[in-house]
Design a protein around this motif. Structure first.
Motif, PDB file in Angstrom:
ATOM      1  N   UNK A  70      20.517   1.102  16.676  1.00  0.00           N
ATOM      2  CA  UNK A  70      21.784   1.830  16.746  1.00  0.00           C
ATOM      3  C   UNK A  70      22.580   1.817  15.455  1.00  0.00           C
ATOM      4  N   UNK A  71      22.343   0.821  14.613  1.00  0.00           N
ATOM      5  CA  UNK A  71      23.088   0.642  13.367  1.00  0.00           C
ATOM      6  C   UNK A  71      24.590   0.472  13.626  1.00  0.00           C
ATOM      7  N   UNK A  72      24.928  -0.097  14.780  1.00  0.00           N
ATOM      8  CA  UNK A  72      26.326  -0.309  15.138  1.00  0.00           C
ATOM      9  C   UNK A  72      26.407  -1.573  15.991  1.00  0.00           C
ATOM     10  N   UNK A  73      27.225  -2.543  15.546  1.00  0.00           N
ATOM     11  CA  UNK A  73      27.287  -3.831  16.240  1.00  0.00           C
ATOM     12  C   UNK A  73      27.792  -3.704  17.671  1.00  0.00           C
ATOM     13  N   UNK A  74      28.824  -2.916  17.881  1.00  0.00           N
ATOM     14  CA  UNK A  74      29.386  -2.772  19.231  1.00  0.00           C
ATOM     15  C   UNK A  74      28.372  -2.121  20.175  1.00  0.00           C
ATOM     16  N   UNK A  75      27.719  -1.071  19.702  1.00  0.00           N
ATOM     17  CA  UNK A  75      26.697  -0.414  20.528  1.00  0.00           C
ATOM     18  C   UNK A  75      25.528  -1.358  20.793  1.00  0.00           C
ATOM     19  N   UNK A  76      25.146  -2.134  19.786  1.00  0.00           N
ATOM     20  CA  UNK A  76      24.039  -3.079  19.941  1.00  0.00           C
ATOM     21  C   UNK A  76      24.379  -4.131  20.992  1.00  0.00           C
ATOM     22  N   UNK A  77      25.586  -4.650  20.951  1.00  0.00           N
ATOM     23  CA  UNK A  77      25.998  -5.639  21.946  1.00  0.00           C
ATOM     24  C   UNK A  77      26.025  -5.036  23.351  1.00  0.00           C
ATOM     25  N   UNK A  78      26.537  -3.811  23.455  1.00  0.00           N
ATOM     26  CA  UNK A  78      26.562  -3.127  24.756  1.00  0.00           C
ATOM     27  C   UNK A  78      25.148  -2.939  25.300  1.00  0.00           C
ATOM     28  N   UNK A  79      24.239  -2.483  24.438  1.00  0.00           N
ATOM     29  CA  UNK A  79      22.856  -2.261  24.870  1.00  0.00           C
ATOM     30  C   UNK A  79      22.161  -3.575  25.223  1.00  0.00           C
ATOM     31  N   UNK A  80      22.466  -4.624  24.479  1.00  0.00           N
ATOM     32  CA  UNK A  80      21.896  -5.927  24.773  1.00  0.00           C
ATOM     33  C   UNK A  80      22.354  -6.381  26.162  1.00  0.00           C
ATOM     34  N   UNK A  81      23.647  -6.230  26.426  1.00  0.00           N
ATOM     35  CA  UNK A  81      24.186  -6.628  27.724  1.00  0.00           C
ATOM     36  C   UNK A  81      23.591  -5.780  28.855  1.00  0.00           C
TER      37      UNK A  81
END
Length: 190
Positions: free
Chosen positions: A45-56
Motif C-alpha cells: 500500500x505504501x501507506x502506514x495507516x492503510x497497512x495497519x488497517x489491512x493487517x488488522x
C-alpha cells in the motif's frame, strides 16, 4: 520453565490451543507473524495507516476462519493468502488499476545474475523500497513481495494468484527488470 516452552511452540500447536479458546496462544500467533504481515501490507500500500488497517482486517479474518485452516500449507502462507485478498479488496475499493496491461508472457528472462534482489533485501524496511515498489503495478508488487520477501516458490505464488507458474515467472522477471532500471536511476543504487 513453562513460559520458555510456550515461546518455542510451533504454529500448529498454537493454532490448536487458540481453537480451544486460549487467548494467549492466539496472541502469540499474532505476535509471531505481525511484523511479516505489516511489512507485506506496507509494501503493498505504501501507506502506514492503510497497512495497519489491512493487517488488522487480515488478523480478524484469520481469527474468524482459523477453524477452516487445513494446514495443507504453512500458517504463514495461509496468512499471506488472506492478506492478498484483503489487499485486492483494498485496491478495488480505492478503484486503483491492479493490472498494468503488459503482456509479460512475451518477456523472457535474460538469465543474467545481475538483478536487484540483494539491493531490495537490503532496502526491505526502508522508505526507499516503498518508493521503488510504488512504481510497479499491484500485481508486479505482489509477485516481488511474495518471491523475494516472503520467499515463496513460483508454484506457491501461482496457486495463490490463480496463474500458471510460467506466467508468474515471466511477471517476476519483468518486475525485476523494471526495478533494476528504477534502482539504477535512484539514490539507492549501490
Amino acid at each position: 520453565m513453562r513460559t520458555a516452552l510456550f515461546l518455542n511452540q510451533d504454529d500448529k500447536t498454537l493454532i490448536a490451543k487458540a481453537l480451544n479458546g486460549s487467548q494467549s496462544a492466539w496472541c502469540k500467533l499474532v505476535k509471531r507473524h505481525e511484523k511479516v504481515l505489516y511489512g507485506y501490507t506496507l509494501r503493498m500500500t505504501n501507506n502506514q495507516a492503510d497497512a495497519l488497517d489491512l493487517m488488522q482486517e487480515t488478523f480478524v479474518s484469520v481469527c474468524r476462519n482459523l477453524a477452516d485452516f487445513k494446514q495443507q500449507s504453512s500458517f504463514k502462507t495461509w496468512l499471506l493468502s488472506m492478506a492478498y485478498y484483503k489487499c485486492m479488496d483494498f485496491y478495488r475499493r480505492k478503484k486503483i488499476v491492479i493490472h498494468d496491461g503488459e503482456e509479460p508472457d512475451d518477456i523472457e528472462s535474460d538469465g543474467s545474475t545481475d538483478c536487484p534482489a540483494i539491493s531490495l533485501e537490503q532496502l526491505q524496511d526502508s522508505e526507499g523500497l516503498r518508493v521503488l515498489l510504488s512504481a510497479l503495478s499491484f500485481e508486479q508488487k505482489l509477485i516481488v513481495e511474495l518471491k523475494i520477501f516472503q520467499q515463496l516458490t513460483f508454484e506457491q505464488i501461482a496457486d495463490q494468484m490463480g496463474l500458471s507458474s510460467n506466467t508468474v515467472k515471466s511477471k517476476f522477471y519483468a518486475s525485476l527488470a523494471k526495478l533494476k532500471q528504477l534502482l539504477k536511476g535512484s539514490d539507492y543504487a549501490a
